[in-house]
Write a protein that holds these residues in place. Structure first.
Motif, PDB file in Angstrom:
ATOM      1  N   VAL A 146       0.838  -1.118  -0.286  1.00 10.46           N
ATOM      2  CA  VAL A 146       0.038   0.367   0.251  1.00 10.46           C
ATOM      3  C   VAL A 146       0.918   1.577   0.166  1.00 10.46           C
ATOM      4  CG1 VAL A 146      -2.020  -1.076   0.762  1.00 10.46           C
ATOM      5  CG2 VAL A 146       0.017   0.092   2.813  1.00 10.46           C
ATOM      6  N   ALA A 147       2.391   1.092   0.617  1.00 12.16           N
ATOM      7  CA  ALA A 147       2.661   2.471   0.164  1.00 12.16           C
ATOM      8  C   ALA A 147       4.092   2.320   0.227  1.00 12.16           C
ATOM      9  CB  ALA A 147       2.750   3.220   1.428  1.00 12.16           C
ATOM     10  N   TRP A 148       4.975   2.682   0.036  1.00 14.53           N
ATOM     11  CA  TRP A 148       6.604   2.244  -0.454  1.00 14.53           C
ATOM     12  C   TRP A 148       7.153   3.483  -0.695  1.00 14.53           C
ATOM     13  CZ3 TRP A 148       8.958  -1.819  -4.455  1.00 14.53           C
ATOM     14  CH2 TRP A 148      10.766  -2.342  -3.712  1.00 14.53           C
ATOM     15  N   ASP A 149       8.074   4.235  -0.017  1.00 12.88           N
ATOM     16  CA  ASP A 149       9.315   5.459   0.083  1.00 12.88           C
ATOM     17  C   ASP A 149      10.477   4.787   1.082  1.00 12.88           C
ATOM     18  OD1 ASP A 149       9.483   5.588   3.062  1.00 12.88           O
ATOM     19  OD2 ASP A 149       7.629   7.281   2.264  1.00 12.88           O
ATOM     20  N   ALA A 150      11.438   6.381   0.342  1.00 11.46           N
ATOM     21  CA  ALA A 150      12.982   5.373   1.088  1.00 11.46           C
ATOM     22  C   ALA A 150      12.999   5.212   2.772  1.00 11.46           C
ATOM     23  CB  ALA A 150      13.780   6.564   1.294  1.00 11.46           C
ATOM     24  N   ASN A 151      12.117   5.498   3.025  1.00 18.19           N
ATOM     25  CA  ASN A 151      12.535   5.296   4.547  1.00 18.19           C
ATOM     26  C   ASN A 151      11.636   3.804   4.855  1.00 18.19           C
ATOM     27  OD1 ASN A 151      13.687   7.779   5.651  1.00 18.19           O
ATOM     28  ND2 ASN A 151      11.199   8.460   5.255  1.00 18.19           N
ATOM     29  N   GLN A 152      10.528   3.348   4.664  1.00 19.51           N
ATOM     30  CA  GLN A 152       9.601   2.080   4.202  1.00 19.51           C
ATOM     31  C   GLN A 152       8.655   1.138   3.168  1.00 19.51           C
ATOM     32  OE1 GLN A 152       7.063   4.129   8.034  1.00 19.51           O
ATOM     33  NE2 GLN A 152       5.768   4.703   6.199  1.00 19.51           N
ATOM     34  N   LYS A 153       8.863   0.269   3.730  1.00 19.13           N
ATOM     35  CA  LYS A 153       7.635   0.100   3.264  1.00 19.13           C
ATOM     36  C   LYS A 153       5.647  -0.650   3.987  1.00 19.13           C
ATOM     37  CE  LYS A 153       8.945  -3.023  -0.745  1.00 19.13           C
ATOM     38  NZ  LYS A 153       9.493  -3.873  -0.815  1.00 19.13           N
TER      39      LYS A 153
ATOM     40  N   VAL B 118       4.670  -3.556   8.108  1.00 20.81           N
ATOM     41  CA  VAL B 118       5.925  -2.287   7.810  1.00 20.81           C
ATOM     42  C   VAL B 118       7.446  -2.554   8.233  1.00 20.81           C
ATOM     43  CG1 VAL B 118       6.167   0.547   8.599  1.00 20.81           C
ATOM     44  CG2 VAL B 118       3.962  -0.690   9.676  1.00 20.81           C
ATOM     45  N   ILE B 119       8.204  -2.803   7.388  1.00 19.36           N
ATOM     46  CA  ILE B 119       9.242  -3.165   6.729  1.00 19.36           C
ATOM     47  C   ILE B 119       9.582  -1.663   6.935  1.00 19.36           C
ATOM     48  CG2 ILE B 119      11.499  -4.088   5.769  1.00 19.36           C
ATOM     49  CD1 ILE B 119       8.764  -5.597   4.603  1.00 19.36           C
ATOM     50  N   PHE B 120      10.519  -1.240   7.769  1.00 22.02           N
ATOM     51  CA  PHE B 120      11.378   0.171   8.775  1.00 22.02           C
ATOM     52  C   PHE B 120      12.501   0.025   7.511  1.00 22.02           C
ATOM     53  CE2 PHE B 120      14.317   3.360  10.458  1.00 22.02           C
ATOM     54  CZ  PHE B 120      13.740   4.252  10.238  1.00 22.02           C
ATOM     55  N   ASN B 121      12.527   1.190   7.077  1.00 18.75           N
ATOM     56  CA  ASN B 121      14.674   1.001   5.987  1.00 18.75           C
ATOM     57  C   ASN B 121      15.719   0.996   7.537  1.00 18.75           C
ATOM     58  OD1 ASN B 121      16.387   0.235   3.973  1.00 18.75           O
ATOM     59  ND2 ASN B 121      15.979   2.323   3.204  1.00 18.75           N
ATOM     60  N   ILE B 122      16.478   0.399   7.442  1.00 18.12           N
ATOM     61  CA  ILE B 122      17.720   0.513   8.365  1.00 18.12           C
ATOM     62  C   ILE B 122      18.415   1.430   7.972  1.00 18.12           C
ATOM     63  CG2 ILE B 122      16.913  -0.523  10.350  1.00 18.12           C
ATOM     64  CD1 ILE B 122      18.750  -2.871   9.491  1.00 18.12           C
ATOM     65  N   GLY B 123      18.685   1.230   6.513  1.00 21.90           N
ATOM     66  CA  GLY B 123      19.340   1.932   5.692  1.00 21.90           C
ATOM     67  C   GLY B 123      21.011   1.078   5.426  1.00 21.90           C
ATOM     68  N   GLY B 124      21.495   1.862   4.223  1.00 21.67           N
ATOM     69  CA  GLY B 124      23.043   1.315   3.731  1.00 21.67           C
ATOM     70  C   GLY B 124      22.894  -0.757   3.876  1.00 21.67           C
TER      71      GLY B 124
END
Length: 619
Positions: free
Chosen positions: A247-254, A279-285
């Protein structure tokens, strides 16, 4: 050096690393390829995913998000590196199942590694229909539906299989091309597969999802309408059979929301999921970075699960939040046996690694008992095998024939004196620095690996190797994987993603057909480039046989003997997933004391769908 002196030195080494932040916790790096299943598996890619042709960096969504309370929301910490919008399993490059797409796509069957059984899913049955494993019948579940309401039929299975057969960009094209003669839809729910040659492991290795291998079934009515199936990203609109929709996807989360009309609940295949939002939170890197913050958020109950961590970090998490558990609860080793035992691989085409004496000398320099003691708190993690000891493989190891080989070759032996004898026999002498040297060159034992997952073990290995006269050092650089794939000098700390039920797939990693020239890529992480016609002949006889065939077992023993006789690579550790599970909001995680869905507990693996749909809300 005595074991006591070595232990003291290594403890000091680890303390220095810890003080310098040199041992961060992490999971397998996304920049390294996912382990694969030998010839019946996809060719893995080494580099980070490139954007798919029609993907975009712009956020996507299906509109304003519905309100979902925290106690019905599962929050997972993971690094998201794939291009925004790629949900189509046939998008090349760009697709990965590991970043949440696993919750959208389903297979004919799953395999529960800890229940040790197939889990029927889109297929009710999948059986070989003759004794030589050249025919397979698939019966579909009549209740299976795509998210747009269309039924899942044999037409979808035929389309999926024929796509893999004809489209050389797809991950299992080589397997289908090698084995499959034809695919026929007998009726809406029955598919017959005819193989060119006996394919006793095709059902498991290719058609069943487990860990990171196997294929999902894709919708014919959606993909056949695309002018280029490899360029179509899928986005939020692609029909899928799984329980969650993007339902949503941006640089920070799916963000994925539950589909209330998911077919598997009414069909009795799965309980109704209590997780309404993921919610898959993007921890980066790269996976394994930024872990201090990630761990703190888990301890603070902001995350429900994260990637796997190192042993000391798991212990600290458990001490700081009693609501968190692991596969083994509060007790070491905190994790479950993963399918990726790690060795020090070397390129057997290059001198001096081409000499079995040198490879054996390297193994004799490794004190596996001390590694177990100082890194794994006494847990028996070190190994002498290139495969994980799951039930079928443990049964093979326990046979009298294999036990006799262990007595003969003593592959676990730590013996610096014998190591020195072998190096001398290979023409080396020790220079003024105590390093083995021949024709003016030392033995380059730079260990190429990944800091996020190897910073606890590799420094210890370097210390042991240097004590034994090998010119060892560490390369955790961004070029580490490419050096492995290209066959550069040094050692490669990497796993054997292959065998789960029987040893064939692990042994096949060393078949001469994969002995690629130096400078060309070692496909599917077959880094040894080993070439031995005697060994090949054994594997070629094994290939058409079932693992239950007594002749298969005889040949497997012969292959293992050559593996140890020639020391094809140097096995070091079984791999563990120490995944923290926060039970503040969710219980029924798969653990040693709780079978749950029978699968491993990694939410990023193909069986992550089963893990999530089995969770129980605490409030």
């Amino acid at each position: 050096m005595t074991r006591l002196k070595l232990l003291t030195a290594l403890v000091a080494c680890i303390l220095v690393l810890a003080a310098c932040g040199g041992a961060p916790p992490a999971a397998a790096p996304t920049t390294a390829p996912e382990p694969t299943q030998a010839s019946q598996a996809p060719e893995a890619t080494a580099a980070p995913a490139e954007p798919a042709a029609t993907a975009t960096a712009a956020p996507i969504s299906t509109g304003p998000l519905a309100e979902v309370p925290r106690n019905r929301t599962l929050i997972l910490g993971w690094s998201i590196t794939s291009p925004i919008g790629v949900t189509n399993p046939w998008a090349v490059p760009g697709y990965t199942h590991q970043e949440g797409n696993v919750f959208m796509w389903e297979p004919l069957m799953y395999y529960g590694i800890f229940s040790d059984q197939y889990i029927p899913w889109l297929a009710e049955s999948m059986e070989y229909t003759n004794d030589d494993f050249t025919a397979l019948e698939i019966k579909l579940n009549p209740a299976a539906r795509w998210s747009d309401g269309e039924p899942v039929t044999s037409e979808d299975v035929v389309y999926t299989f024929e796509g893999q057969m004809t489209n050389d960009k797809l991950p299992y094209h080589a397997s289908f091309d090698q084995f499959v003669e034809s695919v026929e839809a007998v009726d809406d729910l029955t598919v017959n597969v005819t193989f060119k040659i006996p394919a006793p492991r095709f059902k498991f290795e290719v058609l069943t999802l487990k860990f990171d291998t196997g294929i999902p079934i894709v919708p014919e009515h959606a993909l056949s309408a695309q002018p280029d199936v490899n360029a179509y990203p899928g986005g939020t609109e692609i029909p899928h059979s799984g329980p969650y929709k993007l339902v949503a996807w941006d640089a920070n989360q799916k963000i994925y929301d539950l589909r209330p009309d998911w077919w598997a609940v009414e069909a009795g295949v799965s309980p109704k999921p209590e997780v309404e939002r993921i919610v898959i939170f993007n921890i980066g890197g790269q996976v394994g970075q930024n872990m201090d913050t990630v761990v703190q958020r888990l301890v603070n109950n902001e995350f429900d699960s994260i990637l796997d961590v190192r042993s000391s970090v798991a212990a600290n998490i458990l001490a700081n939040n009693p609501a968190v558990t692991t596969h083994t609860g509060n007790n070491p080793p905190y994790g479950y046996l993963d399918w990726w035992p790690n060795s020090l691989w070397v390129n057997t085409q290059l001198e001096p690694y081409s000499d079995p004496n040198v490879r054996k000398a390297i193994s004799l320099a490794i004190d596996r008992d001390t590694i177990d003691e100082i890194i794994y708190e006494g847990a028996q993690i070190t190994t002498i095998f290139p495969f994980p000891l799951y039930p079928g493989l443990q049964a093979f190891v326990d046979t009298p024939e294999v036990q006799a080989l262990i007595q003969e070759y003593n592959p676990r032996e730590f013996n610096p004196e014998k190591s020195a004898e072998l190096m001398t026999a290979a023409g080396f002498t020790q220079n003024g620095d105590g390093l083995w040297e021949k024709d003016g060159a030392t033995v380059n034992m730079t260990i190429h690996g990944f800091e996020g997952i190897h910073s606890d073990i590799v420094p210890v290995l370097v210390e042991m190797l240097r004590n034994a006269g090998f010119d060892a050092s560490i390369n955790f650089g961004t070029d580490a994987y490419q050096n492995m794939a290209d066959g550069k000098p040094g050692a490669y700390m990497f796993g054997h993603g292959a065998s789960l039920l029987d040893p064939y797939a692990a042994f096949e990693l060393f078949h001469s057909r994969y002995s690629a020239a130096v400078g060309t890529s070692a496909g599917n992480n077959r880094f040894s480039r080993y070439n031995n016609p005697e060994y090949d002949a054994i594997l070629d006889q094994m290939a058409p046989l079932s693992a239950e065939d007594p002749r298969f077992q005889e040949l497997a023993v012969q292959a293992l003997e050559i593996y140890w006789r020639d020391q094809i690579d140097i096995p070091i550790i079984q791999w563990l997933h120490r995944i923290p599970y926060n039970q503040t909001y969710w219980t029924n995680w798969p653990t040693a004391d709780n079978l749950a869905g029978g699968t491993n507990g990694a939410f990023w693996a193909h069986t992550g769908l089963i893990v999530v749909t089995q969770l129980k809300a605490t409030q």
